[in-house]
Write an enzyme that holds these catalytic residues in place. Structure first.
Site, short mmCIF file in Angstrom:
data_model
loop_
_atom_site.label_atom_id
_atom_site.label_comp_id
_atom_site.label_asym_id
_atom_site.label_seq_id
_atom_site.Cartn_x
_atom_site.Cartn_y
_atom_site.Cartn_z
N LYS A 222 -53.56 45.14 -20.06
CA LYS A 222 -52.18 44.75 -19.74
C LYS A 222 -51.41 44.28 -21.06
O LYS A 222 -50.13 44.55 -21.24
CB LYS A 222 -52.19 43.71 -18.67
CG LYS A 222 -52.55 44.20 -17.32
CD LYS A 222 -52.72 42.94 -16.35
CE LYS A 222 -53.26 43.56 -14.79
NZ LYS A 222 -53.77 42.36 -13.91
N ASP B 19 -46.10 39.53 -10.19
CA ASP B 19 -47.13 40.13 -9.28
C ASP B 19 -46.79 40.05 -7.85
O ASP B 19 -47.27 40.80 -6.89
CB ASP B 19 -48.53 39.21 -9.44
CG ASP B 19 -49.50 39.89 -10.20
OD1 ASP B 19 -49.29 40.93 -10.68
OD2 ASP B 19 -50.48 39.18 -10.58
N GLN C 93 -54.55 36.05 -13.54
CA GLN C 93 -55.55 37.28 -13.19
C GLN C 93 -56.39 36.73 -12.09
O GLN C 93 -56.90 35.67 -12.21
CB GLN C 93 -56.35 37.60 -14.75
CG GLN C 93 -57.24 38.77 -14.50
CD GLN C 93 -56.57 40.14 -14.22
OE1 GLN C 93 -55.49 40.30 -14.70
NE2 GLN C 93 -56.89 40.91 -13.29
#
Lengths: 373, 373
Positions: free
Chosen positions: A132, A199, A176
């Site tokens: 990422k 997200d 994460q």
């Protein structure tokens, strides 16, 4: 067919649907997108699907009822199947984002910033975070990484989240997953500012994704990636039977909600489903995100099905560099003989998911700068 | 069966599931229910379903694959089918609420208050509002009615909503739908305070319903009513195939989300679904909320299916007092020959839906009073 659809929309092509939409019911975004461009509006509309009213028009009851024919012959096998090239699609999207990042910098004199919070030392999480961050660098997005030890407390993580929430130079925040077992994941995710939730896991974003006519600020990246792959391959979704395997908030749930926005008929299969192979065999489109290597066999699939495989399961492989390789939820060699189109693993959904994270971060930055004007 | 379920939960009975839950993953409500009783916690947990982890355990790939048998004989017809008596269940729930309203009055020195906003003169809306107000009176809940003419502006309605939001003596607010065409329904519903949203339409409530492990403040009344009917008749939901016909935010969407919380395998059928009768015929449980009289014929149903009919469609009937009578989405006379249990219309879901409105209003009042302590 037992039903005729009002106004004949069932067979309308995508452009026709969009033009109908323009004349039809209004779409009411919950978020005012100050000064957002026409292109952005169109992108958002494309990914959320057209807003179509449900008009049932049953046949008169005196007509003969359809007789089920369990022996209906299978249609001929399409050959060869399309291997959906996620890498190439991700490359196109990232080029597009690079250009927009440059434009953003010109307009606002700054660059989009993504903050990543990584807790512990899981090898897979470290790999994903590395991908990422590299992807951010490649398109000109700045990334910040807060790395916390596995032994840290929930409050330590919340403190990181709060700092990034309060920092006006940070546009997107990504925690994460999975977090260590001793932490309350929901509590931490709910602490992420709605406007930095790239997200898309905030319950308000999920609610706005579920409710037709509303627009979430962010859609979870993997769900958006699945739709990108389907839309870019011009797979017709309206009325098609889509089976989503898995129901996590990361993939299965948002993908099932997004497919419904595109007027697919969605079935959600999970670990408690009785005979999952039977319902999956009815699908025109299968999206698998169960996290089980080779769960979906060729015998689970209808001839001509479109298969999107979100699984990335490490399996032992002494011949590979790291002693393991990634494989999907779908038994590729079997599925490829039946499907009309299929994503490989790796090189399918994964790269596009990362591209969607970049896209969400850019959107967050634009929104933040427009709101502060 | 192609899959064995981890820990053998697939066949566990409801009490076993709840006891497993207690030892399993934590359920993290988003709302702190200050001083809520154990009974209330259990009620909330029952209606939202147990929180079970997804553990897939596929058979080894070397085992023979299941061979589909399209000619599998139907199980014997259950006779006679259970006619699910919504009136009687609603009566029990309302008695229970009456007692709790008395207790509430004793504890806090006031009564729960529901404010209803009715715009225009639709006959069906007026009838529904009359039923709701009478039901409030019967259990000791005070109701306020704001009646606005069809010609009023969106701002007039928003003004009513804001007044009720700001009035601390009002605990629940209900905007009777549909609103006149010239109004932005989503904008008006989003204006209702989250804590007074007894209809459960606020996107945050919908998001918290969709996300496992979270708890919405309110669940839409019709969805909650469907689950009450299923749970009170001890219909096993885990892993069962439930087909929800219709996808409105009032019934179809929240019911599909709630059934997923109970680990059913859910398919959502709507007006764009190709061959809806085929997918419906696979269902163990059918919940119909399409709003089309007699849409679901006997030929759409599998033998032994449980049918919950949420449709209340007026059809002309010169013999009835008002010239029309209400009928469901399901052709009752045909379905009753096939189903193992079925709700009638009227007298099925309707009365329980109104009971759920009373229950949500009581919950809102309790929550408001606890928060202000």
């Amino acid at each position: 067919m037992a039903l005729r659809w009002g106004r004949g929309w069932g067979s309308a092509s995508a452009p026709v649907l969009f033009s109908l939409l323009a004349r039809g019911r209004r779409c009411h975004p919950t978020i005012t997108t100050v000064g957002s461009s026409k292109e952005e509006e169109e992108d958002a509309r494309a990914i959320l699907g057209p807003d179509l009213p449900d008009i049932w028009s049953p046949l008169p009851t005196s007509l003969p009822r359809p007789i089920p024919n369990p022996m209906r012959p299978l249609p001929p096998a399409p050959a060869p199947p399309t291997i959906i090239d996620g890498k190439s699609i991700a490359h196109q999207i990232r080029s597009h984002i690079s250009t927009h990042v440059i434009n953003f910098k010109t307009s606002y004199g700054k660059v989009p910033v993504l903050a990543v919070i990584l807790v512990g030392h899981r090898r897979d999480s470290q790999t994903y975070v590395r991908y990422k961050i590299k992807a951010c660098n490649d398109v000109g997005i700045t990334s910040l990484l807060a790395q916390l030890p596995h032994s840290c407390s929930e409050d330590d993580v919340l403190h990181s989240v709060t700092s990034f929430n309060q920092d006006p130079s940070v546009h997107g925040i990504l925690v994460q997953l999975p977090l260590p077992q001793h932490m309350d994941e929901e509590r931490i995710l709910a602490a992420v500012s709605l406007h930095k939730d790239v997200d898309g896991f905030h319950p308000l974003n999920v609610g706005n994704l579920a409710l037709r006519g509303r627009r979430p600020l962010f859609i979870p990246c993997a769900a958006k990636a699945c739709l990108q792959l389907l839309l870019r391959h011009q797979i017709d979704l309206v009325g098609k039977h889509a089976v989503v395997i898995g129901r996590s908030k990361v993939v299965g749930l948002p993908t099932s909600l997004l497919l419904q926005r595109h007027h697919a008929t969605v079935s959600i299969v999970h670990a408690f489903t009785h005979r999952p192979e039977e319902i999956t065999r009815e699908a025109d489109i299968v999206i698998s995100a169960a996290g089980v290597a080779n769960l979906v066999r060729g015998s689970w699939l209808k001839r001509g099905v479109v298969v999107i495989d979100v699984g990335t399961n490490p399996i032992e492989d002494p011949d590979s560099e790291h002693g393991y390789r990634l494989t999907g939820d779908v038994h590729f060699d079997e599925a490829v003989k039946v499907a009309s189109a299929i994503t490989p693993v790796p090189g399918g959904v994964g790269p596009v998911t990362i591209a969607m994270l970049l896209s969400n971060t850019l959107d967050a930055a634009k929104e933040a700068c427009r709101s502060s004007v």
